[in-house]
Each structure stands twice: as C-alpha cells, then as structure tokens.
Write a protein that holds these residues in place. Structure first.
Motif, PDB file in Angstrom:
ATOM      1  N   LYS A   1     -28.140  71.905  -7.511  1.00 18.75           N
ATOM      2  CA  LYS A   1     -27.456  72.517  -8.042  1.00 18.75           C
ATOM      3  C   LYS A   1     -26.703  73.413  -7.338  1.00 18.75           C
ATOM      4  N   LYS A   2     -26.646  73.984  -6.539  1.00 22.64           N
ATOM      5  CA  LYS A   2     -25.822  74.409  -5.478  1.00 22.64           C
ATOM      6  C   LYS A   2     -26.322  74.455  -4.740  1.00 22.64           C
ATOM      7  N   VAL A   3     -26.324  73.220  -4.393  1.00 28.80           N
ATOM      8  CA  VAL A   3     -25.693  72.522  -3.110  1.00 28.80           C
ATOM      9  C   VAL A   3     -25.232  70.844  -3.308  1.00 28.80           C
ATOM     10  N   LYS A   4     -24.190  70.433  -3.207  1.00 26.02           N
ATOM     11  CA  LYS A   4     -24.239  68.604  -3.060  1.00 26.02           C
ATOM     12  C   LYS A   4     -25.243  68.019  -2.974  1.00 26.02           C
ATOM     13  N   GLU A   5     -25.563  66.729  -3.477  1.00 30.07           N
ATOM     14  CA  GLU A   5     -26.424  66.052  -3.069  1.00 30.07           C
ATOM     15  C   GLU A   5     -25.877  64.900  -1.357  1.00 30.07           C
ATOM     16  N   LYS A   6     -24.360  64.938  -1.502  1.00 33.44           N
ATOM     17  CA  LYS A   6     -24.044  64.571  -0.507  1.00 33.44           C
ATOM     18  C   LYS A   6     -24.173  65.485   0.689  1.00 33.44           C
ATOM     19  N   ASP A   7     -24.311  66.912   0.341  1.00 33.76           N
ATOM     20  CA  ASP A   7     -23.663  67.728   1.920  1.00 33.76           C
ATOM     21  C   ASP A   7     -25.607  68.061   1.728  1.00 33.76           C
ATOM     22  N   ILE A   8     -26.772  67.882   0.982  1.00 31.06           N
ATOM     23  CA  ILE A   8     -28.075  67.406   1.689  1.00 31.06           C
ATOM     24  C   ILE A   8     -28.070  65.505   2.423  1.00 31.06           C
ATOM     25  N   LEU A   9     -27.683  64.911   1.985  1.00 30.61           N
ATOM     26  CA  LEU A   9     -27.837  63.312   2.636  1.00 30.61           C
ATOM     27  C   LEU A   9     -26.430  63.593   3.939  1.00 30.61           C
ATOM     28  N   ALA A  10     -26.682  64.149   4.405  1.00 30.16           N
ATOM     29  CA  ALA A  10     -24.988  64.224   6.173  1.00 30.16           C
ATOM     30  C   ALA A  10     -26.766  65.056   6.673  1.00 30.16           C
ATOM     31  N   ALA A  11     -27.301  66.334   5.922  1.00 34.51           N
ATOM     32  CA  ALA A  11     -27.646  66.558   7.175  1.00 34.51           C
ATOM     33  C   ALA A  11     -29.421  66.704   7.680  1.00 34.51           C
ATOM     34  N   ILE A  12     -29.610  65.879   6.595  1.00 34.19           N
ATOM     35  CA  ILE A  12     -31.323  65.180   6.893  1.00 34.19           C
ATOM     36  C   ILE A  12     -31.246  63.941   7.856  1.00 34.19           C
ATOM     37  N   ALA A  13     -33.029  63.483   8.452  1.00 31.62           N
ATOM     38  CA  ALA A  13     -32.316  62.601   9.047  1.00 31.62           C
ATOM     39  C   ALA A  13     -32.846  61.538   8.425  1.00 31.62           C
ATOM     40  N   THR A  14     -33.354  62.115   7.496  1.00 37.10           N
ATOM     41  CA  THR A  14     -34.270  60.454   6.551  1.00 37.10           C
ATOM     42  C   THR A  14     -33.308  60.244   5.776  1.00 37.10           C
ATOM     43  N   LYS A  15     -33.299  57.718   6.322  1.00 30.94           N
ATOM     44  CA  LYS A  15     -31.988  57.816   5.756  1.00 30.94           C
ATOM     45  C   LYS A  15     -32.946  56.768   4.942  1.00 30.94           C
ATOM     46  N   PRO A  16     -32.001  55.912   3.954  1.00 34.98           N
ATOM     47  CA  PRO A  16     -32.914  54.319   3.817  1.00 34.98           C
ATOM     48  C   PRO A  16     -32.384  53.739   5.413  1.00 34.98           C
ATOM     49  N   TYR A  17     -33.294  52.549   4.482  1.00 36.25           N
ATOM     50  CA  TYR A  17     -33.555  50.794   5.743  1.00 36.25           C
ATOM     51  C   TYR A  17     -33.848  51.928   6.920  1.00 36.25           C
ATOM     52  N   THR A  18     -34.252  53.053   7.376  1.00 37.69           N
ATOM     53  CA  THR A  18     -35.305  53.377   8.410  1.00 37.69           C
ATOM     54  C   THR A  18     -36.707  53.802   8.580  1.00 37.69           C
ATOM     55  N   VAL A  19     -37.377  53.474   9.735  1.00 39.43           N
ATOM     56  CA  VAL A  19     -38.361  53.831   9.495  1.00 39.43           C
ATOM     57  C   VAL A  19     -39.487  55.089   9.514  1.00 39.43           C
ATOM     58  N   LEU A  20     -40.666  56.027   8.102  1.00 42.75           N
ATOM     59  CA  LEU A  20     -41.048  56.499   7.529  1.00 42.75           C
ATOM     60  C   LEU A  20     -41.233  57.450   8.633  1.00 42.75           C
ATOM     61  N   GLU A  21     -41.161  58.656   8.905  1.00 44.90           N
ATOM     62  CA  GLU A  21     -41.955  59.327   9.825  1.00 44.90           C
ATOM     63  C   GLU A  21     -42.243  60.216   9.057  1.00 44.90           C
ATOM     64  N   LYS A  22     -42.945  61.062   8.604  1.00 43.93           N
ATOM     65  CA  LYS A  22     -43.568  62.071   8.339  1.00 43.93           C
ATOM     66  C   LYS A  22     -43.439  63.436   9.344  1.00 43.93           C
ATOM     67  N   ASN A  23     -43.395  63.490  10.048  1.00 47.86           N
ATOM     68  CA  ASN A  23     -43.151  64.203  11.168  1.00 47.86           C
ATOM     69  C   ASN A  23     -41.360  65.002  11.113  1.00 47.86           C
ATOM     70  N   VAL A  24     -40.306  63.619  10.711  1.00 53.19           N
ATOM     71  CA  VAL A  24     -39.027  64.034  10.859  1.00 53.19           C
ATOM     72  C   VAL A  24     -38.961  64.453   9.461  1.00 53.19           C
ATOM     73  N   ILE A  25     -39.757  63.603   8.031  1.00 55.76           N
ATOM     74  CA  ILE A  25     -38.713  64.613   7.181  1.00 55.76           C
ATOM     75  C   ILE A  25     -39.700  65.873   6.715  1.00 55.76           C
ATOM     76  N   ASN A  26     -40.383  66.359   7.281  1.00 55.23           N
ATOM     77  CA  ASN A  26     -41.027  67.461   7.689  1.00 55.23           C
ATOM     78  C   ASN A  26     -40.034  68.336   8.619  1.00 55.23           C
ATOM     79  N   GLU A  27     -39.593  68.069   9.472  1.00 53.56           N
ATOM     80  CA  GLU A  27     -38.343  68.699   9.986  1.00 53.56           C
ATOM     81  C   GLU A  27     -37.116  69.365   8.686  1.00 53.56           C
ATOM     82  N   ASP A  28     -36.614  67.441   7.701  1.00 50.77           N
ATOM     83  CA  ASP A  28     -35.993  67.584   6.946  1.00 50.77           C
ATOM     84  C   ASP A  28     -36.103  68.496   5.545  1.00 50.77           C
TER      85      ASP A  28
END
Length: 871
Positions: free
Chosen positions: A229-256
């Motif tokens: 609620k306090k941080v916009k979804e678009k700001d979170i999606l812009a900050a993280i490296a986990t994106k649709p249609y990319t390979v699942l990498e658990k270490n990247v998810i942990n970094e996100d």
C-alpha cells in the motif's frame, strides 16, 4: 536434485579417469641432449621431470631415464629395459633468446612409425610451455580415442548453446580431462539457469564426443505483488530483476526480496516483511512468483540526542544534520523522520566539519548508536569536542609582496577569530585564483597550520609557489559537426597569446554551456611548446537544436489553451534562432514568427525581429492586432541585460457594448501604434520557477508619438523588484514591489489595452484578471494609468524530491487614474495559500486567495490555477 546431479557427474568423471588409466600406454622420457653456448647443467633434469608430470596429467603412464639417448636403437633399448611401450628422446637447443625442443617418439617393438615432435618459445622462462607443446602432441598421438572431437549441448530450450559453451573450458582437439569436465559442470551451474547439469562422453571415429545435458529452470509466467500500500507496485516491479518470461532463478528472487525491503526502509517501514511463493498452477515448467508483503507500521525517528557536547546544544547540532526527528505535521507530507543509513553517515561528516569550522580542531564525532524501540527510532551520537583554538597569526609567503598585502585584507581567516577549516579552504582558493588570474596557471598554495596545544592557538602561513607565468598557445576545437568554429570561439574569453586567467576559463565554460547547442562541453588544458605555454582543446558533442512541440494547459486568465512551435536554435550552425509559435486559448490567440542573431556584426549584441498576430478578449472589448517588432539587446555582467525594441502595430478594438463608457467607445475601430521601448533587467535567481535566492529587477520605458506614425502619444514606465532570500530551515522568503505610470496627451491618449489591469494569479489573487482598478459610469473596468503592487510570500518544501513547494502569500495594490500610484488608503488586500510544482509537463500553480476587504458584489475568495507548457 542439484546434489544428485553433481554426484552423477562426479561418478562419470571418475569412470573416465579409470578408463584413461587402464588404456594408457607407458612412455619413458630420456635425458635430452643440450645444445647451448651457455652452461645449462639443470636443464636435462628439469625437462625430464616436467614432461613426466605433464604426460601423467594428460592420462599417460610416464617414467624417466637419466640416460642420454642419441638414436632410435638406444631409445628402444632403454624402453625395453623399463617395460615401456614408447620412448621419448631428442635435444634441447638454445640460440640467443630462442629455445626449442626437437623430440622423437619411438615405438618399442618398432611396428609403428617414429613421430617427430617440436616445441619452440622465447626465453628460458618459457621452458615449461615449450615442453607442454611436445607433451600434448605425444598425448594426442597415443590417446587418439581420448581426444575431444566435438562438444555439444542438449536439453536447453531458451538458453543459447553458444552462451553455455562460453562457460566451458574443455576444447575440441584437446585431451579429455575429467577434472576439467567437472569444472565445466560447475561453471554451467553458476550461470543460474539450470536445475540439472550432466556430462556424457561417447566414442566416435574421430575421438570423444563430449555432451553437456542440461535441464533448465522453469520459466516465470507471472510476477505478482500483494499486500503493498505504501509503495507503488510499479516502483517495486521496476526495482526487482524477476520479470515475466525469464528463467526462474531463486538467488535472484532472494536478492529481490532485499531490494523490496530497502524500498520500504527508505520510507520508514523497517519492520516490513517479504515472503515469496513459487507455484506451478498449470504447468510444472511455468512458474508464478508472488511477493507477499506485510508492511506493518512506519517507524520514524523519535529522538536524536548527543553525548559529550558542551558548547553546542542538541537542538543546534540537530539543525546541522540532514537526518531529522519526526514532525507532527511535516512527516505526513515529506520524508522527515525517516532513517536513511547513508545520509546518517554523511551527517557524521557534517557534524565534524561543523565543529572544525568553529575552532574545535581536534573534535571527533563517533558512530551513531541507533536503537529501534516500540515507539520509534532513537539515535545517540557521541561527540568529543576537545579544546577550542583561536588564530594567533596569519601570513602569506612567496609570490609578490604587493599582491600578498592586498590578499591579506581579503582573507576570511582573521587574527583572534576561532579557527575554521572552511574559511581556510576558501582562503586557499581565493589566493590561488588571484594568482591564476594573473597568468600563474600552476600556482600552488599550501597552508601551514601549527597548533599550540598549551595556549590553544594556531599560526597559519599560506605558502605560495607561483610557478611560471603561462600564456595561451593554440586553441583547437573538435567535435562540432554542425556549429561553426566562429560561434564557439566567440564564447571563449581567452585568446591565443593572452595570459592565462582562471575566471575567463570558467566563464568560457559557462557561456558555451548556456548556448545549449551541445550535450557535453570540455575545455582541456594541454602542454604547449614550453612550460610557459598552455594549449586549450575545446571538445564539444553536438545535440539536436531543432524541435517541433505541442502543449497545452489551463490558466485562470485565459482558460483552456493549446500551444505549438517549430524552432531551430542553431540555424545553419551560425547560432541564430528561427521559430514559429502558436497559442490558442479561450480568451486569447497569438501567432509569432521570430528571428534572432545573437552576435550582430560579430559583436556581443543580439538583434532580431518578431512578426505577430494577437487576438485577445478583454472583459469589455476585443483587441485584434497585427504587428512587428525590431529588437536588440546587450548582456553585461553575470546577470544583467539592456535591450530595446521598436514596435509597429495595427490594432482593431471591437465588440464594445452599446452602453459602454465614452472612453471605451472612443477606442473603437482601427489604430496604429508606433513605439520604442527600453528595458534594463538584472536576474540573479538560481532557478527559473523555484528559486531560493537572488533577485529580479526590471526598469522599462515605452514611448509612442505621432512623430513616429502613432495614433497615440504617451510615455509608459514600469519598475519591478523582487527578492528571494533563504530563511530558517528550508523556508524561502519573497518580497516583490512594482509600480507603473502612463503619461499621455489628452488629444491622443494611450490605447486602453496599454493601461494597467490588476487581478489574477500574478497580481492580486483574490480577483479575476482586470477586476482591480478604475471603473466607468457603468461599472466596467477601464484600467489605470498608474498602479502599485506589493506581493509577500513564504515558500516551503512539500515534496522536495518532486520539485513541489507550498506557499503562503499576501497581496496589496491597486490601479488608478492620475499621476499618483501610491494611494495606500485605496489598496485592495488579499491573503492565501497554494502549491507550486515543477512537474514533468511544465510549471503548475494552484492558489487560493481570500479577499481581506470584500466589497458588495465581490466574491469572498478565489481559486487561481495555471498549468501547461511546451513539451
């Protein structure tokens, strides 16, 4: 799954190693004959040991013999004695810096042809490398089945085989190495794209086929953010490296997860938690990643305190810091009260500088103790103040005695003052700049500060080493593909052969950037023909200077409006301006063709013309004019401009009501205006829309006369002075006063549209445009021949990072018929508040004003709004 894959791979490699050892022939390495002009007693032993080790590592059985062999027969005899299948013998040669190994590989039974081998390098330090070349050739010949014939990748769908093979060090044509294959498997795993990696080795007619069999991680089909609620979804999606249609990498998810937590910490939500959920709702190869956020409450800085501070209060030291305690009101609108570690670390430096600038030369500020409690964050900062030092003596040595004497008076560090490192730094710059402006480009000023710890005093000596007087050599210009050299050179204040000047060099850089023709500007000093000569390399990178733009907005004065322009700011590379602009609003339309020559006759005098058509609806009439303006100006100093222009305009006054006053009716129809105008302006503000300091001062005179072909005869003069000044915290004060006079002949009065109409967002904000001033017998506003106006504002930051300010204001003024514009008893007053935002689409103002002396028929308050610009 990953551990089992590695285990399978390791077993595979062990089987390969066992195969290599069971099948490998035995080779005896004899002592080589040494041919060299130098005595090399250890070469035979070194060469035997190196080649035995290399052959063993390559999968052969290798032994050594100390016997020097000179023929194939001797080699076979030595090999039979050691039960070896082959013998390796030959010579080592050194001629100059070149070394070579000439070897022969002899089959002990004599059934196979003897192989001639050769390795050559430069320098004895490359002996091992030369031996490695021979050893690999031996292995390739004897272990033909173990040579890698091809390397392939299987199982990959999205990751290119070429990208995988970049991580493989095993090479085609080399001996298959189990150790290297094992390392290749690890390297492929490290790419992060695979959940399983195996290696398969198969025999072919040409050698070994090495195949890496991979299984890719699932593909991310969808990324969901929940609970935010306090941080916009678009700001979170812009900050993280986990994106649709990319390979699942658990270490990247942990970094996100850590990236999301950092976003929340920047807003004060230090207890926020982020959990991840990976599901496969439709296909085990297609994953849905969900970040579940539990924000919890915001934690603000409740208290900042200090220990060890005796001379300065906690409140004083908190004022130095950028990190602030929570404010009951401001924390709702700003980031006040939020802890940011990097800013707090910088605050430690700020506090240290604050003490050093006030005489505490030995002061130290320790690491802040930050504690998180239920009611907020508490920060305690330890301070060691030490003793306070005064300046006992200040001197300048070196350089010119006369110059030093003059500079001594300008020094900011004075005797008996408390020592200040900031003033010391400014004095060094002042002395350096003074000598650099005299041509000493390489002057060095070293401050020698001696502390008397017993007396708590300091002696300061500025030691000057002027170096050589430097003159400008050649000035070269590069990177200008469009702009002519002349346009650039005329902005450079330094000339070839002239003495160097730091001020002129700095001004040249500023002037070149102000042209706004270039993405980047550099003036790089380089060595000249002698130490007394400095060349200047002016390097520029062109930018587009032509533009086509449209825009729009709304203002309380003109209502809705749209704008458009076609502009070239650097016409033909000559620095000239040519533009066509259009403005279409509910109350006004204007079309302008403009041309400007910034350097008339190669002098710093601008000249140009405007041709325009302007239609404007006033409250009681409409003005439709066509005209032209010839103008010229000269900039001087850092902020000043004097300009003048001649205007000829044919205007038509229409839509005058039948019951309008005689003044309005007398203006109806077409008239000519021929006038000259002079303007003197000084603008030293630090921002065009949100200034914090500086002033704007303008004096203008406009004169129209029948002698110039005008239908009116008048002199119009205006004075305007506005000052911005910083106050406490980040508050900015603004005070503006303006006044105007029109002196006209009774027979040929000034056109009514040249009169002063007050009201609106730029004058008296509780009134509509033109609603303040004289009225005719019908109550219609007819404008004044004099006016005076005062505006007072208090500006403060709201969302500072977004360029948004709040404003409290007070307006007072009126327009009159007559010669006295200062009839304070007739002033109209209002006060109010507003918001100003330097938005991405242009400046925006929203202001509400309350009428402090409301009269019958007037509204008590008024909203004023202005927005829109070219984009």
């Amino acid at each position: 799954m990953r551990k089992s894959a590695i285990l399978v791979s390791l077993m595979l490699c062990l089987n390969m190693a066992a195969w290599a050892q069971s099948e490998a022939p035995k080779v005896v390495v004899t002592s080589f004959t040494v041919r060299s002009a130098q005595d090399l007693p250890d070469v035979r032993k070194t060469l035997r040991e190196v080649m035995v080790r290399q052959l063993s590592e390559l999968g052969l059985q290798a032994v050594e013999s100390t016997e020097v062999v000179n023929s194939e027969g001797q080699a076979r005899a030595v090999a039979r004695g050691l039960n070896a299948d082959y013998a390796l013998y030959g010579s080592f040669n050194k001629i100059g810096n070149s070394i070579s190994i000439d070897a022969k590989l002899v089959h002990t039974p004599g059934q196979k042809k003897t192989q001639v081998l050769f390795g050559q390098e430069s320098g004895m330090e490359n002996l091992v490398k030369a031996a490695d070349t021979v050893s690999k050739d031996v292995a390739v010949f004897l272990l033909a089945k173990a040579v890698i014939a091809d390397i392939q990748v299987k199982g990959n769908e999205r990751i290119e085989s070429a990208a995988i093979q970049l991580n493989v060090k095993s090479k085609v044509g080399e001996i298959l190495s189990p150790e290297q294959v094992r390392e290749d498997i690890r390297s492929i795993y490290k790419m992060g794209y695979f959940e399983k990696v195996e290696a398969e080795v198969t025999d072919t007619s040409k050698g070994k086929l090495l195949t890496f069999v991979v299984r890719e991680n699932p593909t991310i089909q969808e990324v969901n953010i929940k609970g935010n609620k306090k941080v916009k979804e678009k700001d979170i999606l812009a900050a993280i490296a986990t994106k649709p249609y990319t390979v699942l990498e658990k270490n990247v998810i942990n970094e996100d997860v850590q990236k999301i937590l950092k976003l929340y910490q920047q807003k004060g939500y230090y207890n926020a938690q982020v959990a991840t959920d990976i599901t496969y709702p439709r296909d085990p190869r297609n994953a849905v990643v969900t970040f579940n956020i539990e924000e919890k409450g915001r934690i603000d800085i409740e208290e900042i305190s200090f220990t060890g501070n005796e001379h300065f209060s906690d409140r004083k030291l908190r004022g130095v810091m950028q990190t602030k305690q929570k404010s009951m009101w401001l924390s709702w609108f700003t980031d006040r009260g939020i802890l940011q570690k990097d800013i707090l670390d910088t605050d430690v430096d700020r506090l240290t500088v604050y003490y050093h600038d006030r005489g505490f030369m030995d002061a130290k500020v320790g690491t802040p103790d930050v504690s998180f409690r239920e009611d907020g964050i508490y920060i305690e900062i330890p301070v060691q103040e030490g003793e306070r030092y005064r300046v006992k003596d200040v001197n300048i040595t070196g350089g010119s005695a006369e110059d030093n004497e003059q500079l001594q008076e300008k020094l900011k560090v004075k005797e008996e003052d408390y020592f200040s490192r900031e003033k010391l730094r400014e004095d060094v710059q002042e002395i350096s700049k003074a000598y650099m402006n005299q041509g000493y480009a390489y002057v060095e000023v070293n401050p020698d500060v001696k502390q008397d710890q017993a007396a708590h005093t300091t002696n300061i000596v500025y030691q000057v080493d002027r170096g050589n007087e430097v003159h400008i050599g050649t000035i070269t210009i590069s990177g200008n593909t469009k702009t002519r050299d002349k346009v650039i050179r005329r902005e450079i204040d330094l000339a070839e052969g002239e003495k160097f000047s730091a001020d002129k060099l700095e001004k040249s850089m500023t002037d070149l950037r102000k042209l706004d023709f270039f993405e980047n500007v550099e003036i790089v000093p380089t060595e000249g023909a002698s130490p007394e000569v400095m060349n200047l390399d002016v390097k520029v990178k062109e930018k587009f200077t032509g533009s086509v733009s449209v825009g729009g907005g709304y203002s309380s004065d003109d209502g809705l409006f749209v704008t458009g322009e076609v502009v070239q700011r650097n016409l033909f590379g000559k620095g000239q301006y040519l533009g066509v602009k259009g403005y279409l609003g509910q109350s006004a339309q204007r079309y302008v063709l403009s041309f400007t020559e910034p350097w008339l006759f190669d002098k710093p005098i601008n000249a140009g013309f405007d041709v325009y058509n302007w239609v404007r609806d006033y409250p009681d009439f409409t003005k439709d004019s066509v005209g032209m303006r010839l103008r010229s100006g000269y900039a001087f100093g850092n902020w000043s401009m004097i300009s003048g222009y001649y205007t000829f305009e044919n205007a038509k006054i229409s839509n005058v009501a039948d019951d309008a006053s005689s003044i309005l009716k007398s203006q109806e129809g077409r008239t000519n205006l021929s006038a000259v105008t002079g303007i003197l302006e000084r603008d030293s503000t630090d921002h065009p829309f949100l200034p914090t300091k500086g002033s704007i001062n303008v004096v203008s005179l406009q004169y129209a006369s029948p002698y110039m072909g005008s239908d009116s005869d008048f002199l119009k003069s205006e004075l305007e002075s506005g000052w911005f000044f910083p106050l406490y915290w980040k508050l900015v004060g603004f005070v503006k006063g303006s006044a105007g006079w029109i002196t006209e002949s009774s027979s040929d009065p000034a056109p009514i549209y040249e009169r002063f109409f007050l009201g609106g967002i730029n004058t008296l904000r509780a009134f509509n445009w033109g609603e303040v001033g004289p009225q005719d017998e019908n109550g219609e506003y007819i404008g004044g021949t004099t006016y005076s106006l005062a505006n007072v504002e208090l500006l403060f930051p709201l969302l500072e990072k977004m360029g948004m300010r709040g404003v409290l204001f007070f307006d007072a003024g009126n327009a009159y018929l007559g010669s006295n514009p200062f009839k304070f008893e007739d002033y109209r007053y209002d006060a109010g508040a507003g918001v100003r935002w330097n938005s991405p689409l242009g400046p925006l103002r929203v202001e509400w004003a309350y009428n402090l002396d409301r009269r019958e028929g007037e509204s008590s308050n008024k909203f004023q709004f202005s927005a829109g610009a070219f984009f």
